[in-house]
Write a protein that holds these residues in place. Structure first.
Motif, PDB file in Angstrom:
ATOM      1  N   GLY A   1     -27.633   7.862  44.123  1.00  0.00           N
ATOM      2  CA  GLY A   1     -28.129   8.441  45.377  1.00  0.00           C
ATOM      3  C   GLY A   1     -28.034   9.965  45.384  1.00  0.00           C
ATOM      4  O   GLY A   1     -28.974  10.654  45.799  1.00  0.00           O
ATOM      5  N   ALA A   2     -26.918  10.496  44.922  1.00  0.00           N
ATOM      6  CA  ALA A   2     -26.754  11.953  44.874  1.00  0.00           C
ATOM      7  C   ALA A   2     -27.766  12.577  43.914  1.00  0.00           C
ATOM      8  O   ALA A   2     -28.355  13.626  44.214  1.00  0.00           O
ATOM      9  CB  ALA A   2     -25.330  12.305  44.458  1.00  0.00           C
ATOM     10  N   LEU A   3     -27.993  11.932  42.781  1.00  0.00           N
ATOM     11  CA  LEU A   3     -28.954  12.472  41.812  1.00  0.00           C
ATOM     12  C   LEU A   3     -30.397  12.335  42.313  1.00  0.00           C
ATOM     13  O   LEU A   3     -31.236  13.186  42.018  1.00  0.00           O
ATOM     14  CB  LEU A   3     -28.766  11.802  40.455  1.00  0.00           C
ATOM     15  N   GLN A   4     -30.680  11.303  43.089  1.00  0.00           N
ATOM     16  CA  GLN A   4     -32.009  11.191  43.691  1.00  0.00           C
ATOM     17  C   GLN A   4     -32.230  12.320  44.695  1.00  0.00           C
ATOM     18  O   GLN A   4     -33.314  12.906  44.754  1.00  0.00           O
ATOM     19  CB  GLN A   4     -32.178   9.833  44.380  1.00  0.00           C
TER      20      GLN A   4
ATOM     21  N   ALA B   1     -26.686   6.789  35.770  1.00  0.00           N
ATOM     22  CA  ALA B   1     -27.158   7.112  37.117  1.00  0.00           C
ATOM     23  C   ALA B   1     -28.377   8.030  37.064  1.00  0.00           C
ATOM     24  O   ALA B   1     -29.299   7.890  37.875  1.00  0.00           O
ATOM     25  CB  ALA B   1     -26.028   7.751  37.925  1.00  0.00           C
ATOM     26  N   ALA B   2     -28.403   8.960  36.118  1.00  0.00           N
ATOM     27  CA  ALA B   2     -29.559   9.854  35.978  1.00  0.00           C
ATOM     28  C   ALA B   2     -30.826   9.047  35.678  1.00  0.00           C
ATOM     29  O   ALA B   2     -31.880   9.296  36.265  1.00  0.00           O
ATOM     30  CB  ALA B   2     -29.303  10.883  34.879  1.00  0.00           C
ATOM     31  N   MET B   3     -30.705   8.083  34.781  1.00  0.00           N
ATOM     32  CA  MET B   3     -31.854   7.227  34.458  1.00  0.00           C
ATOM     33  C   MET B   3     -32.296   6.454  35.693  1.00  0.00           C
ATOM     34  O   MET B   3     -33.498   6.366  35.970  1.00  0.00           O
ATOM     35  CB  MET B   3     -31.498   6.269  33.323  1.00  0.00           C
ATOM     36  N   ARG B   4     -31.342   5.908  36.426  1.00  0.00           N
ATOM     37  CA  ARG B   4     -31.679   5.155  37.641  1.00  0.00           C
ATOM     38  C   ARG B   4     -32.339   6.049  38.690  1.00  0.00           C
ATOM     39  O   ARG B   4     -33.146   5.584  39.482  1.00  0.00           O
ATOM     40  CB  ARG B   4     -30.427   4.504  38.231  1.00  0.00           C
TER      41      ARG B   4
END
Length: 187
Positions: free
Chosen positions: A136-139, A161-164
């Motif tokens: 969520g933070a990376l989005q 998480a970056a990939m997601r």
């Protein structure tokens, strides 16, 4: 030790000497973040595009290097930062130096935006929860203009998480003993 030796030992190596890193952070505080970013350029090799954002863990060198690379490539040095609550608050000893450099960069405008997320699981925090918060933070960071993310800081969960979050252009920053290498790649 002189400044060149300090940069070599604290910035260009994986130092095991906390006093050296402490002295380097004090130098960054003394000269100010803009000057530290200018000094860092001498010790960096870049392969690929500069990151727009970084994940900041307990090694503040990544933040300084990313801002320097942006300047080297003629871009505004301000970055989007994703980090843990411990770094933002400086609430654990291991996070203290990153907290100090982050605070300095925020005060000077070298941090465009700051997003906070859990980065590591614990007895009370599951891997799924960390991945959910971090994704969520990376989005949000992606929505704030991050197209290239440095994944050096944080935990091993950061690349997942970056990939997601849909971030496919990444950099990895590491010291090679003589320089700090910022290596870009796409996944």
């Amino acid at each position: 030790m002189d400044e060149v030796e300090l940069w070599r030992r604290a910035f260009c190596t994986y130092t095991k000497e906390p006093g050296v890193l402490q002295a380097w952070v004090e130098h960054v505080e003394r000269v100010g973040p803009e000057r530290a970013v200018e000094e860092a350029v001498r010790y960096i090799r870049v392969y690929g595009d500069a990151p727009d954002g970084v994940t900041l863990g307990f090694s503040p060198q990544v933040l300084v290097a990313a801002a320097a690379v942006r300047g080297m490539q003629g871009r505004e040095p301000a970055l989007v930062v994703v980090t843990s609550p411990e770094v933002v608050a400086g609430s654990v000893k291991a996070a203290e130096l990153s907290h100090r450099v982050l605070a300095l960069f925020r005060e000077s405008g070298l941090v465009k935006s700051l997003y906070t997320s859990l980065m590591a699981p614990s007895r009370d925090v599951s891997v799924d929860r960390v991945l959910s918060e971090l994704t969520g933070a990376l989005q949000r960071a992606r929505g704030d203009g991050v197209r290239v993310l440095d994944i050096s800081g944080g935990t091993q969960l950061v690349p997942v998480a970056a990939m997601r979050a849909g971030l496919r252009r990444l950099t990895y920053t590491y010291p090679d003993g003589e320089y700090v290498v910022v290596y870009g790649f796409e996944v």
